[in-house]
Scaffold this motif. Structure first.
Motif, PDB file in Angstrom:
ATOM      1  N   CYS A  71       0.819  -1.219   0.000  1.00  0.00           N
ATOM      2  CA  CYS A  71       0.000   0.000   0.000  1.00  0.00           C
ATOM      3  C   CYS A  71       0.848   1.262   0.000  1.00  0.00           C
ATOM      4  O   CYS A  71       0.565   2.208  -0.742  1.00  0.00           O
ATOM      5  N   LEU A  72       1.899   1.296   0.850  1.00  0.00           N
ATOM      6  CA  LEU A  72       2.660   2.522   1.073  1.00  0.00           C
ATOM      7  C   LEU A  72       3.856   2.692   0.149  1.00  0.00           C
ATOM      8  O   LEU A  72       4.269   3.821  -0.131  1.00  0.00           O
ATOM      9  N   PHE A  73       4.440   1.590  -0.317  1.00  0.00           N
ATOM     10  CA  PHE A  73       5.679   1.682  -1.086  1.00  0.00           C
ATOM     11  C   PHE A  73       5.575   0.993  -2.443  1.00  0.00           C
ATOM     12  O   PHE A  73       6.587   0.604  -3.011  1.00  0.00           O
ATOM     13  N   CYS A  74       4.368   0.852  -2.934  1.00  0.00           N
ATOM     14  CA  CYS A  74       4.188   0.208  -4.234  1.00  0.00           C
ATOM     15  C   CYS A  74       2.964   0.788  -4.940  1.00  0.00           C
ATOM     16  O   CYS A  74       3.094   1.695  -5.769  1.00  0.00           O
ATOM     17  N   CYS A  75       1.783   0.311  -4.589  1.00  0.00           N
ATOM     18  CA  CYS A  75       0.571   0.661  -5.335  1.00  0.00           C
ATOM     19  C   CYS A  75       0.278   2.157  -5.325  1.00  0.00           C
ATOM     20  O   CYS A  75      -0.093   2.728  -6.360  1.00  0.00           O
ATOM     21  N   ASN A  76       0.414   2.806  -4.155  1.00  0.00           N
ATOM     22  CA  ASN A  76       0.082   4.227  -4.109  1.00  0.00           C
ATOM     23  C   ASN A  76       1.013   5.053  -4.987  1.00  0.00           C
ATOM     24  O   ASN A  76       0.580   5.972  -5.689  1.00  0.00           O
ATOM     25  N   PHE A  77       2.297   4.704  -5.003  1.00  0.00           N
ATOM     26  CA  PHE A  77       3.226   5.493  -5.791  1.00  0.00           C
ATOM     27  C   PHE A  77       3.110   5.208  -7.284  1.00  0.00           C
ATOM     28  O   PHE A  77       3.401   6.072  -8.109  1.00  0.00           O
ATOM     29  N   ILE A  78       2.678   4.014  -7.645  1.00  0.00           N
ATOM     30  CA  ILE A  78       2.373   3.749  -9.051  1.00  0.00           C
ATOM     31  C   ILE A  78       1.299   4.728  -9.522  1.00  0.00           C
ATOM     32  O   ILE A  78       1.394   5.334 -10.596  1.00  0.00           O
ATOM     33  N   CYS A  79       0.277   4.910  -8.682  1.00  0.00           N
ATOM     34  CA  CYS A  79      -0.808   5.836  -9.018  1.00  0.00           C
ATOM     35  C   CYS A  79      -0.311   7.278  -9.060  1.00  0.00           C
ATOM     36  O   CYS A  79      -0.643   8.040  -9.980  1.00  0.00           O
ATOM     37  N   PHE A  80       0.484   7.684  -8.058  1.00  0.00           N
ATOM     38  CA  PHE A  80       0.952   9.066  -8.005  1.00  0.00           C
ATOM     39  C   PHE A  80       1.871   9.405  -9.177  1.00  0.00           C
ATOM     40  O   PHE A  80       1.790  10.487  -9.758  1.00  0.00           O
ATOM     41  N   TYR A  81       2.766   8.477  -9.519  1.00  0.00           N
ATOM     42  CA  TYR A  81       3.671   8.726 -10.643  1.00  0.00           C
ATOM     43  C   TYR A  81       2.896   8.791 -11.948  1.00  0.00           C
ATOM     44  O   TYR A  81       3.204   9.608 -12.826  1.00  0.00           O
ATOM     45  N   ALA A  82       1.898   7.922 -12.103  1.00  0.00           N
ATOM     46  CA  ALA A  82       1.077   7.964 -13.312  1.00  0.00           C
ATOM     47  C   ALA A  82       0.267   9.258 -13.368  1.00  0.00           C
ATOM     48  O   ALA A  82       0.102   9.853 -14.441  1.00  0.00           O
ATOM     49  N   ALA A  83      -0.221   9.714 -12.213  1.00  0.00           N
ATOM     50  CA  ALA A  83      -0.970  10.974 -12.164  1.00  0.00           C
ATOM     51  C   ALA A  83      -0.076  12.154 -12.515  1.00  0.00           C
ATOM     52  O   ALA A  83      -0.535  13.149 -13.091  1.00  0.00           O
ATOM     53  N   ALA A  84       1.218  12.059 -12.157  1.00  0.00           N
ATOM     54  CA  ALA A  84       2.150  13.166 -12.418  1.00  0.00           C
ATOM     55  C   ALA A  84       2.335  13.429 -13.902  1.00  0.00           C
ATOM     56  O   ALA A  84       2.755  14.524 -14.288  1.00  0.00           O
ATOM     57  N   GLY A  85       2.020  12.462 -14.732  1.00  0.00           N
ATOM     58  CA  GLY A  85       2.091  12.678 -16.174  1.00  0.00           C
ATOM     59  C   GLY A  85       0.843  13.347 -16.720  1.00  0.00           C
ATOM     60  O   GLY A  85       0.790  13.666 -17.914  1.00  0.00           O
ATOM     61  N   ARG A  86      -0.145  13.588 -15.863  1.00  0.00           N
ATOM     62  CA  ARG A  86      -1.423  14.142 -16.308  1.00  0.00           C
ATOM     63  C   ARG A  86      -1.828  15.412 -15.572  1.00  0.00           C
ATOM     64  O   ARG A  86      -2.708  16.139 -16.042  1.00  0.00           O
ATOM     65  N   LEU A  87      -1.226  15.650 -14.405  1.00  0.00           N
ATOM     66  CA  LEU A  87      -1.589  16.804 -13.590  1.00  0.00           C
ATOM     67  C   LEU A  87      -0.338  17.524 -13.111  1.00  0.00           C
ATOM     68  O   LEU A  87       0.704  16.896 -12.932  1.00  0.00           O
ATOM     69  N   PRO A  88      -0.432  18.836 -12.856  1.00  0.00           N
ATOM     70  CA  PRO A  88       0.673  19.520 -12.178  1.00  0.00           C
ATOM     71  C   PRO A  88       0.916  18.892 -10.806  1.00  0.00           C
ATOM     72  O   PRO A  88      -0.025  18.488 -10.117  1.00  0.00           O
ATOM     73  N   SER A  89       2.165  18.807 -10.422  1.00  0.00           N
ATOM     74  CA  SER A  89       2.517  18.120  -9.174  1.00  0.00           C
ATOM     75  C   SER A  89       1.856  18.760  -7.958  1.00  0.00           C
ATOM     76  O   SER A  89       1.500  18.071  -6.995  1.00  0.00           O
ATOM     77  N   GLY A  90       1.676  20.078  -7.989  1.00  0.00           N
ATOM     78  CA  GLY A  90       1.063  20.744  -6.848  1.00  0.00           C
ATOM     79  C   GLY A  90      -0.365  20.301  -6.606  1.00  0.00           C
ATOM     80  O   GLY A  90      -0.808  20.167  -5.460  1.00  0.00           O
ATOM     81  N   LEU A  91      -1.117  20.072  -7.692  1.00  0.00           N
ATOM     82  CA  LEU A  91      -2.497  19.620  -7.535  1.00  0.00           C
ATOM     83  C   LEU A  91      -2.552  18.212  -6.956  1.00  0.00           C
ATOM     84  O   LEU A  91      -3.452  17.883  -6.181  1.00  0.00           O
ATOM     85  N   ILE A  92      -1.597  17.370  -7.327  1.00  0.00           N
ATOM     86  CA  ILE A  92      -1.554  16.023  -6.760  1.00  0.00           C
ATOM     87  C   ILE A  92      -1.332  16.095  -5.251  1.00  0.00           C
ATOM     88  O   ILE A  92      -1.922  15.341  -4.482  1.00  0.00           O
ATOM     89  N   SER A  93      -0.497  17.033  -4.818  1.00  0.00           N
ATOM     90  CA  SER A  93      -0.247  17.170  -3.380  1.00  0.00           C
ATOM     91  C   SER A  93      -1.500  17.601  -2.640  1.00  0.00           C
ATOM     92  O   SER A  93      -1.713  17.226  -1.485  1.00  0.00           O
ATOM     93  N   VAL A  94      -2.350  18.392  -3.290  1.00  0.00           N
ATOM     94  CA  VAL A  94      -3.611  18.807  -2.661  1.00  0.00           C
ATOM     95  C   VAL A  94      -4.513  17.594  -2.464  1.00  0.00           C
ATOM     96  O   VAL A  94      -5.125  17.410  -1.407  1.00  0.00           O
ATOM     97  N   VAL A  95      -4.607  16.756  -3.500  1.00  0.00           N
ATOM     98  CA  VAL A  95      -5.406  15.535  -3.383  1.00  0.00           C
ATOM     99  C   VAL A  95      -4.854  14.657  -2.259  1.00  0.00           C
ATOM    100  O   VAL A  95      -5.607  14.129  -1.439  1.00  0.00           O
ATOM    101  N   PHE A  96      -3.540  14.526  -2.206  1.00  0.00           N
ATOM    102  CA  PHE A  96      -2.923  13.695  -1.172  1.00  0.00           C
ATOM    103  C   PHE A  96      -3.219  14.212   0.227  1.00  0.00           C
ATOM    104  O   PHE A  96      -3.352  13.434   1.177  1.00  0.00           O
ATOM    105  N   SER A  97      -3.353  15.521   0.384  1.00  0.00           N
ATOM    106  CA  SER A  97      -3.631  16.073   1.714  1.00  0.00           C
ATOM    107  C   SER A  97      -4.973  15.599   2.262  1.00  0.00           C
ATOM    108  O   SER A  97      -5.203  15.634   3.474  1.00  0.00           O
ATOM    109  N   LEU A  98      -5.848  15.111   1.373  1.00  0.00           N
ATOM    110  CA  LEU A  98      -7.134  14.573   1.826  1.00  0.00           C
ATOM    111  C   LEU A  98      -6.979  13.224   2.512  1.00  0.00           C
ATOM    112  O   LEU A  98      -7.963  12.660   3.002  1.00  0.00           O
TER     113      LEU A  98
END
Length: 304
Positions: A71-98
């Motif tokens: 959960c913490l060192f595999c699947c979640n980061f696969i999602c975050f890295y894939a999201a980074a190719g589609r969204l500005p990194s700052g917006l991803i951090s906002v989602v993560f703060s939830l």
């Protein structure tokens, strides 16, 4: 010293998002995440062994440490890295703060902790904030990358929160966070290597100096130093106060995204960011200032 640790946590974890964005490109996501946690695991395991602090989790706890790793060192980061190719990194951090709100729901589902009206209100603020942050992109056309990136970031945050539930269970069983993290990074790296082989993903070498610098920063600073600073802060001031650092991550990340990625602000973005951060503040201020019991350790976000 507390102020130094707090500032270090905010700055380190707030800057990891732009470093992730620097890795997006010719190296496949699975390979990039593998590089990060293979390096981080090597650093942390060697450091613990050199200081005589390396411990092996009991056999009965190994399945839960593995689940935490996935959960913490595999699947979640696969999602975050894939999201980074589609969204500005700052917006991803906002989602993560939830994740703070996700954690409150998870604590209810898995540990029977009550969900208060304050938590519901915080969730409403968070959803409203995300709607304002992403609404203009979504309105421009659902065929764009923004909705997909948002979905991936939310899925990554869900995996992260599930990892927090498992971390809570492991801490209650006597597996220290440092031990679970060190072995979890190793297990996560091995799982990623297995996925690379299973999917026949090409193993691409780091293409340039910027990628290598981002990788080293994410592994050594973001994963090892950031985690150590946060744990030290928790030990000094408690998990509830230390968790306020997560409220400031998006501010740092969005500032860097504005400079390096050309993120364009609109009034809806400012309002959306304010609402999302307010939701996190509401969650934290609702926690009673008491020490966690040994049987049910405080639930805190894990570092980036």
């Amino acid at each position: 010293m507390n102020a130094v640790l707090f500032a270090a946590t905010v700055l380190i974890w707030g800057t990891t998002w732009i470093a992730i964005a620097f890795e997006v490109g010719p190296v496949p996501v699975l390979v990039s995440v593998f590089y990060r946690f293979a390096a981080a695991a090597a650093i942390l395991l060697v450091a613990l062994a050199a200081t005589g602090r390396l411990r092996v989790p009991p056999r009965r706890d190994q399945p839960f440490v593995l689940a935490q790793a996935l959960c913490l060192f595999c699947c979640n980061f696969i999602c975050f890295y894939a999201a980074a190719g589609r969204l500005p990194s700052g917006l991803i951090s906002v989602v993560f703060s939830l994740s703070t709100i996700f954690n409150a729901v998870g604590a209810r589902v898995f540990f029977g902790a009550p969900i208060t009206g304050r938590t519901v209100g915080a969730a409403a603020l968070g959803v409203a904030g995300l709607a304002l942050l992403f609404g203009r992109d979504a309105a421009a056309g659902l065929s764009g990358d923004a909705p997909t990136g948002l979905g991936l970031a939310l899925l990554g945050t869900l995996f992260f929160s599930l990892g927090n539930m498992l971390s809570r269970r492991n801490s209650a069983a006597g597996v220290t966070p440092v031990t679970a993290t060190a072995w979890g990074m190793l297990y996560g790296a091995l799982a990623l290597l297995g996925l690379v082989a299973l999917t026949r993903t090409p193993v691409v070498a780091p293409p340039d100096a910027r990628y290598v610098a981002a990788l080293l920063y994410l592994a050594a600073v973001g994963s090892v130093v950031g985690f150590t600073a946060y744990l030290s802060l928790v030990a000094r001031i408690g998990s509830t106060k230390a968790a306020y650092a997560t409220v400031l991550f998006p501010v740092v990340a969005l500032a860097l995204s504005t400079v390096f990625e050309g993120y364009r602000w609109h009034w809806t973005g400012f309002v959306g960011l304010a609402l999302t951060l307010a939701g996190n503040v509401v969650v934290f201020t609702g926690a009673a200032p008491r020490a966690p019991s040994p049987a049910a350790p405080a639930l805190v976000p894990r570092p980036r």
